[in-house]
Design an enzyme around this catalytic site. Sequence first.
Site: not given
Ligand code: UD1
Length: 372
Positions: A54, A147, A171, A175, A201, A222, A253
């Site tokens: 969609n 997930s 979320y 799932k 991830n 990230l 991760r």
């Molecule tokens: C989350 C979800 C996962 C989903 C994924 C993609 C959980 C446990 N997991 O993964 O189900 O598939 O998103 O949508 O909720 N980080 C930073 N700075 C940033 C962004 C992230 O330091 O700007 C760090 C986070 O704290 C983490 C790591 O990077 O330690 C990965 O984060 P992210 O990429 O957002 O994925 P998850 O939270 O692991």
Amino acid sequence: MTHSEPDHQRGLAGGARPASPPSTVLVTGGAGFIGSHTCVELLDHGYELIAVDNYSNSTPQVFSRVERIADRFVGAVYELDIRDRHALSAVFDRHSVDAVVHFAAHKAVGESTRMPVEYYDTNVGGTTALLRTMREHGVHQLVFSSSSSVYGDAGHGSLSEDTPARPTSPYAASKWLCERILDDVCRRLPEFTVLCLRYFNPVGAHPSGLLGEAPVGVPENLMPYVAQVAIGLRERLHVFGDDYATVDGTGIRDYIHVMDTAEAHRVALDHLADAPGMHVYNLGVGRGRSVLEVVEAFGEVSGSPIPYQIVGRRPGDVAELVADATAAARDWGWQATRDLIDMCRDAWRFQQLNPHGYAGSAGGRNAMSGPG
Ligand code: UD1
């Protein structure tokens, strides 16, 4: 519902690849990040594809890129919401579908805490609408997009599929609810076979640079955030916490290349007939990487260090999530092959070639002038 006609008759050079196995797969959410890479993988392996989306978080232009990479056309693309059973049913009436790969869902953890009703409605309601339609049309084979977030804060060490689920966001709960429903359906209706794939991830992009992760607005995850810092769209990365009980204090991760993730879906389809019932598989590499390791690897491939600043922890984050990835290797002989440098290199290529994501890319799938 919008429908794009099949285009096989336009006869792209090299379009016919050996069909193994010869079957037609419906992909929901085919224009999304993992969906689009999976479409390429399935086309490359001779599957006939029907895609629905969609475009709530994607764009139809993705399909012209999928077809360009695969050098084959998607059989048909429909714009529809999977909760619309009437529209979905019309697709099943029109095509002889053998199996479904179901990606279509909302996927942002943070957003789910603000919009729980929408998340349950789309993710759970969409899945039950799909199941009803499949059943009405005698289609009983499903690969479901789950997930690792279902594990919640499971502590240190790698997580096998029988680690108890403790979802901590709408979320993740949506799932997990889908998994419970699918398991129950398989117990009551033995004609069903479901493979649930729990992604850790998924990151990276297609090596062509034509497909990748293109978040709308400020990236929540990230890798896309780091990529936008590397190209200068954002000043610096905010590292969410350096006081976790991990190797360098930042979150760990299990990053898996989206190409490996896509490949796993194709392998899962090949194994759908192995055993009836529902089966769950982790999709990860089996190796944890810290935020700072990702930052360093990305700096290496982009040629300059990624500026970052340590800030407080992000609410809801856990210290470590790493897959025990041995089940897929044991049952399917499949394991991820691409490493963190590959993930960063491909994400960086996509970012450079598409600095603003898919925005501004020319035309829909029918505007495609040909491969190359
Ligand atoms: C989350 C979800 C996962 C989903 C994924 C993609 C959980 C446990 N997991 O993964 O189900 O598939 O998103 O949508 O909720 N980080 C930073 N700075 C940033 C962004 C992230 O330091 O700007 C760090 C986070 O704290 C983490 C790591 O990077 O330690 C990965 O984060 P992210 O990429 O957002 O994925 P998850 O939270 O692991």
